[in-house]
Design a protein around this motif. Structure first.
Motif, short mmCIF file in Angstrom:
data_model
loop_
_atom_site.label_atom_id
_atom_site.label_comp_id
_atom_site.label_asym_id
_atom_site.label_seq_id
_atom_site.Cartn_x
_atom_site.Cartn_y
_atom_site.Cartn_z
N GLY A 1 -3.56 14.28 -9.16
CA GLY A 1 -4.99 14.09 -9.03
C GLY A 1 -5.32 13.23 -7.71
N SER A 2 -4.79 12.04 -7.77
CA SER A 2 -4.99 11.26 -6.75
C SER A 2 -3.63 10.28 -7.01
CB SER A 2 -6.10 10.28 -6.86
OG SER A 2 -6.16 9.55 -5.94
N GLY A 3 -2.98 9.86 -5.79
CA GLY A 3 -1.79 9.22 -5.87
C GLY A 3 -1.98 7.75 -6.64
N SER A 4 -3.19 6.91 -5.97
CA SER A 4 -3.40 5.63 -6.59
C SER A 4 -3.43 5.98 -8.24
CB SER A 4 -4.31 5.07 -6.01
OG SER A 4 -5.54 6.03 -5.75
N ALA A 5 -4.09 7.07 -8.77
CA ALA A 5 -4.35 6.98 -10.09
C ALA A 5 -3.01 7.04 -11.14
CB ALA A 5 -4.96 8.38 -10.39
N LYS B 1 0.83 -1.31 -0.11
CA LYS B 1 -0.13 0.04 -0.12
C LYS B 1 0.89 1.36 0.06
CE LYS B 1 -3.76 -2.52 0.99
NZ LYS B 1 -4.66 -2.84 -0.14
N TYR B 2 0.14 2.39 -0.73
CA TYR B 2 0.71 3.60 -0.56
C TYR B 2 -0.12 4.22 0.65
CZ TYR B 2 -0.77 8.42 -1.75
OH TYR B 2 -1.40 9.79 -1.78
N TRP B 3 0.64 4.72 1.63
CA TRP B 3 -0.05 5.45 2.79
C TRP B 3 0.91 6.19 3.49
CZ3 TRP B 3 -4.76 5.50 3.45
CH2 TRP B 3 -5.67 6.14 4.40
N GLY B 4 0.45 7.44 3.10
CA GLY B 4 1.67 8.53 3.48
C GLY B 4 1.99 9.45 2.53
N LYS B 5 2.10 10.60 2.77
CA LYS B 5 2.67 11.57 1.82
C LYS B 5 3.84 12.30 2.52
CE LYS B 5 -2.13 12.93 0.53
NZ LYS B 5 -2.41 12.28 -0.80
N ASN B 6 4.72 12.66 1.51
CA ASN B 6 5.79 13.22 1.99
C ASN B 6 5.67 15.03 2.30
OD1 ASN B 6 8.27 14.55 2.25
ND2 ASN B 6 9.10 13.70 0.45
C1 DP6 Z 1 -5.34 2.60 0.97
O1 DP6 Z 1 -4.77 7.62 -3.90
O2 DP6 Z 1 -6.92 7.61 -2.40
O3 DP6 Z 1 -5.94 2.75 -1.33
O4 DP6 Z 1 -3.33 10.62 -3.30
O5 DP6 Z 1 -4.80 11.61 -1.44
O6 DP6 Z 1 -5.99 10.84 -3.35
P1 DP6 Z 1 -4.61 10.65 -2.33
O7 DP6 Z 1 -5.06 8.93 -1.93
P2 DP6 Z 1 -5.42 7.57 -2.62
O8 DP6 Z 1 -4.91 6.76 -1.38
C2 DP6 Z 1 -5.04 5.16 -1.93
C3 DP6 Z 1 -4.62 4.67 -0.56
C4 DP6 Z 1 -5.09 3.02 -0.46
C5 DP6 Z 1 -3.52 2.36 -0.85
C6 DP6 Z 1 -3.38 2.36 -2.37
O9 DP6 Z 1 -4.14 2.39 -3.29
O10 DP6 Z 1 -2.26 2.07 -2.57
#
Ligand code: DP6
Length: 405
Positions: free
Chosen positions: A153-157, A18-23
């Motif tokens: 727009g959104s990290g996961s995008a 997972k991506y969780w956390g912004k710099n």
């Molecule tokens: C738990 O991409 O929705 O799904 O960048 O703020 O738009 P923003 O967040 P977003 O976060 C996804 C978080 C997650 C893990 C993941 O998709 O890696």
């Protein structure tokens, strides 16, 4: 009327690491993560996709945004992220006349928005893809640049532009120019990989990913330890496992990473709870079914909905086990027996499910709203003009077909 338009479709993706956390030390708008991540792109043919039509016209007075048939207030200007994406795409566009034109963005999700099914991922990936079409930015030759715009727009995008197994490298530069997605394996590589998505609750989540991860970065020691010491090793291992089609390793890492992500949520102060009792019962069930060897693995994003990955040969068995416990309730069946309870690659109405199961009574009856059966798929793409005639969302004046203006 003189209009230029383009329609794109984009898939959702589900992160295994997972991506969780912004710099938080760099410019906020860049949306740079504290760790890299990997995901599986889902098959947009299975009812989980975003469609976006972008229309340019010199007759439009301002940029406007229509999401699922409803116009966002104040054109695009209320929505900071849309504004950033538009600005960045206009910077990439080489045609001065095109970028001066106002536009309409018309977008529809085939699945609930903000229910933890990565709708923002599909949404921004689709917007960027459709914009590349109207602005004559070659998609394949500019995939890195487009991935970086989608990230804002959104990290996961950033991961939904590509198909198969995708890694988003966090990068090390403060300007974000090395933070984009790359493909680890094409969708054809492991076509047997399937996903069952259990929609536990389709209401909007209480704490958005964006706010949740900011709180976690500020307060969770576990999150910062994870980003610095755990994620890189896991990423290398899971990419190898995926390339070697080693389900056991893939599954173990996916489950452990989901659990660790939710542990960081609990370690956040005040704590964030995305899993509910139904989610936890699903985790327990999967461990029970995996008793002898690992056939199934779960992962949960920022919501209670479960995603279970398995290989095609095991999907039917998994569905049977799930339906026994989480079948629709009798009263739901009475109210709407033809409701599509299982969607995508398997299609079953509530009635079909109840008829298969005879009389059952479990505490979790009716706790799953519906189920998607899908699998690994291709990345976002621009529709041909022929496809656009059927799937495009704009009428001849450039307004949503389903909108009464
Ligand atoms: C738990 O991409 O929705 O799904 O960048 O703020 O738009 P923003 O967040 P977003 O976060 C996804 C978080 C997650 C893990 C993941 O998709 O890696």
């Amino acid at each position: 009327m003189d209009i230029i338009q383009c329609t794109a479709i984009a898939p959702s993706n589900l992160a295994c690491i997972k991506y969780w956390g912004k710099n938080l030390k760099v410019k906020k708008e860049l949306n740079l993560p504290i760790n890299s991540s990997v995901s599986i792109t889902l098959d947009y043919n299975d009812e989980l996709k975003t469609t976006t039509t972008i229309v340019l016209s010199k007759n439009f007075k301002k940029d406007r945004l229509f999401l699922n048939g409803i116009e966002e207030d104040d054109g695009c200007y209320n929505n900071k992220r849309v504004k950033i994406v538009l600005n960045e795409m206009r910077k990439l566009c080489k045609d001065e006349n095109l970028k001066k034109l106002n536009l309409h963005i018309i977008s529809e999700n085939s699945f609930p928005t903000a229910a933890g099914l990565a709708s923002s991922a599909a949404g921004y990936a689709c917007m960027v893809t459709a914009l590349s079409g109207v602005y004559n930015i070659d998609f394949n030759n500019n995939i890195k640049e487009l991935s970086m715009v989608a990230r804002q727009g959104s990290g996961s995008a950033t991961r939904s532009l590509l198909g198969g197994f995708v890694k988003w490298n966090k990068g090390i530069k403060d300007d974000g120019t090395d933070s984009y997605a790359i493909q680890i394996a094409k969708y054809e590589h492991w076509k047997e990989m399937e996903a069952i998505i259990l929609v536990v609750n389709e209401h909007k989540k209480e704490i958005s990913s964006t706010n949740g991860m900011t709180d976690s970065v500020n307060t969770s020691l576990l999150l910062n330890y994870r980003a610095e010491n755990i994620v890189e090793k896991r990423l290398n291992e899971i990419c190898e496992a995926y390339k070697n089609k080693d389900f056991n390793t893939f599954a173990l890492l996916t489950m452990k990473d989901s659990n660790q992500f939710h542990a960081t949520c609990l370690d956040t102060y005040p704590p964030i709870f995305y899993l509910n009792d139904v989610s936890k019962s699903i985790i327990q069930l999967i461990h029970k079914l995996n008793n002898k060897n690992i056939k199934y693995c779960y992962t949960f994003d920022a919501g209670p909905n479960a995603v279970i990955f398995t290989l095609k040969e095991n999907t039917q068995n998994l569905l049977n086990e799930l339906l026994k416990i989480y079948c629709p309730s009798l009263s739901d069946c009475r109210d709407n027996p033809k409701f599509n309870y299982v969607r995508g690659r398997t299609k079953l109405t509530r009635d079909d499910v109840r008829n298969q199961l005879n009389s059952l009574s479990t505490p979790y009856q009716g706790k799953i709203s519906y189920i998607y059966h899908t699998g690994v798929g291709k990345g976002s793409r621009i529709l041909s003009k022929e496809e656009e005639k059927i799937e495009g969302l704009a009428d001849k004046n450039g307004y949503p077909k389903k909108y009464n203006n």
